[in-house]
Write an enzyme that holds these catalytic residues in place. Structure first.
Site, short mmCIF file in Angstrom:
data_model
loop_
_atom_site.label_atom_id
_atom_site.label_comp_id
_atom_site.label_asym_id
_atom_site.label_seq_id
_atom_site.Cartn_x
_atom_site.Cartn_y
_atom_site.Cartn_z
N ARG A 84 -103.66 -7.66 -62.58
CA ARG A 84 -105.04 -7.19 -62.84
C ARG A 84 -105.08 -5.67 -62.99
O ARG A 84 -105.97 -5.11 -63.61
CB ARG A 84 -105.99 -7.66 -61.73
CG ARG A 84 -107.43 -7.28 -61.99
CD ARG A 84 -108.42 -8.01 -61.13
NE ARG A 84 -109.78 -7.59 -61.44
CZ ARG A 84 -110.86 -8.21 -61.02
NH1 ARG A 84 -110.75 -9.27 -60.26
NH2 ARG A 84 -112.06 -7.77 -61.34
N HIS A 128 -108.00 4.42 -67.18
CA HIS A 128 -108.99 4.68 -66.14
C HIS A 128 -108.56 5.73 -65.12
O HIS A 128 -109.42 6.27 -64.42
CB HIS A 128 -109.38 3.38 -65.42
CG HIS A 128 -110.35 2.56 -66.23
ND1 HIS A 128 -110.03 2.06 -67.48
CD2 HIS A 128 -111.64 2.18 -66.00
CE1 HIS A 128 -111.07 1.40 -67.95
NE2 HIS A 128 -112.06 1.45 -67.09
N HIS A 182 -111.48 8.14 -65.16
CA HIS A 182 -112.34 8.34 -63.99
C HIS A 182 -112.38 9.80 -63.58
O HIS A 182 -113.42 10.30 -63.15
CB HIS A 182 -111.83 7.50 -62.80
CG HIS A 182 -112.33 6.09 -62.85
ND1 HIS A 182 -111.66 5.05 -62.24
CD2 HIS A 182 -113.42 5.53 -63.42
CE1 HIS A 182 -112.32 3.92 -62.44
NE2 HIS A 182 -113.39 4.19 -63.16
N1 GLY Z 1 -112.74 -3.16 -64.18
C1 GLY Z 1 -111.44 -3.51 -63.77
C2 GLY Z 1 -111.38 -4.81 -63.03
O1 GLY Z 1 -112.34 -5.54 -62.99
O2 GLY Z 1 -110.36 -5.11 -62.46
#
Ligand code: GLY
Length: 350
Positions: A225, A232, A236
């Site tokens: 994941r 990011h 971020h």
């Molecule tokens: N936005 C990244 C995630 O949901 O893992």
């Protein structure tokens, strides 16, 4: 539980079908002032009995413990029990916050996400990450808990400002790069400023599926994941940097810069192919607004990344690509290469 996403042509009908299975007369709908005006009318006929509509102020400021307490109290005052259902009708703020409230109220009640922005449709509303901010720490407190149902409809996007559609498109681009060349090749021929709703519908379906498949493989982010973090780490930092200066930057606008920088880093570390680096970054620089980032800002951006919650053992962690669809999670990058990546952004931005 693997969630399924319903792409709806008739949102009221599809929602009523889902609600029919619930044996409760206590349905709550969480909205902000924008989704109350523009989106709530589209679901109004779904209910056999009037639901309780709870309106909170739009914007990230509502994603805090005070709003959570207000919502817990509202549910309590209106005798919500464990069979009650909370419908989250809105963008990422509403689905993150509402998912958290539902997951914690009386140890958890069912919630249904109805995302109303591109960003929420392809990202925030999918995957069961629910949470709120703790002062400046974004999504610091939260739960992993999947919605009981998720219904998407491009009908909601018809009243969404164009720049919000573009912002969500950054995540669509990210998903295509994590997926395969064919998906990216479809995207690269699209002008996101001129996209029609039929095209958008197809793209959002495919993009949601990419995210959903990754989440289904690793719901609690113990491995793959993390691929979704591509763009990011830098993105971020850019978002925080401009927010700290009270300069408005949309999430997707910051992520577009993050993608450019992290594609450059991918090329340096994994020889991500040059021609694709230029093709993708040219696309991003054409459609996304450029932001001024000076050499004098580089150290501040680096220091912000040092506090990223994805860091491990005091190391700044990146997700990088060897090629389109070939993901390398848990990567590091020297300060020098990071600075070079920012120079690259400086040179290609329009
Ligand atoms: N936005 C990244 C995630 O949901 O893992």
């Amino acid at each position: 539980m693997n969630e399924t996403i319903k792409f709806s042509d008739d949102i009221s009908y599809d929602l009523s079908e889902i609600l029919f299975k619930y044996n409760t007369d206590k349905i709550f709908v969480l909205v902000d002032e924008n989704t109350f005006i523009h989106c709530h009318p589209l679901i109004k006929t779904a209910f056999a009995k009037e639901p309780y509509v709870i309106q909170i102020p739009a914007g990230e400021k509502s994603k805090d413990i005070e709003t959570v307490t207000f919502l817990w109290k509202f549910l309590t005052t209106h005798n919500a029990d464990r069979k009650s259902v909370l419908i989250n009708l809105g963008g990422g703020m509403i689905t993150d916050l509402g998912g958290f409230v539902a997951s914690t109220y009386k140890r958890g009640i069912d919630f249904i996400n109805i995302p109303t922005t591109v960003l929420a449709m392809v990202d925030a509303a999918i995957g069961g990450k629910n949470g709120i901010n703790l002062e400046n720490y974004k999504n610091h407190i939260g739960t992993f808990n999947q919605p009981a149902a998720l219904i998407s409809s491009t009908e909601f996007l018809k009243t969404l400002p164009q720049k919000q559609i573009l912002s969500g498109f950054a995540e669509v681009i990210k998903h295509s790069l994590l997926s395969n060349e064919k998906t990216w090749n479809n995207i690269k021929n699209i002008n996101p400023e001129k996209i029609n709703f039929e095209q958008l519908n197809l793209i959002l379906k495919e993009s949601s599926k990419i995210k959903q498949n990754i989440v289904n493989d690793d719901p609690k982010e113990t491995g793959i994941r993390e691929a979704l973090n591509f763009g990011h780490t830098v993105g971020h930092a850019i978002e925080t940097f401009f927010n700290n200066k009270n300069i408005e930057i949309l999430h997707g606008e910051a992520i577009a810069i993050g993608l450019i920088a992290e594609l450059f880093i991918s090329n340096k570390k994994f020889i991500f192919p040059f021609e694709k680096l230029f093709e993708i970054t040219e696309y991003l620089a054409t459609y996304f607004p450029s932001y001024k980032i000076d050499y004098n800002d580089y150290d501040e951006l680096y220091n912000i990344m040092k506090h990223d919650k994805k860091n491990k053992n005091n190391k700044i962690i990146f997700t990088l690509l060897k090629n389109i669809g070939e993901v390398e999670i848990n990567q590091t990058c020297s300060k020098e290469i990071f600075f070079e990546a920012l120079n690259f952004y400086y040179q290609i931005k329009k």
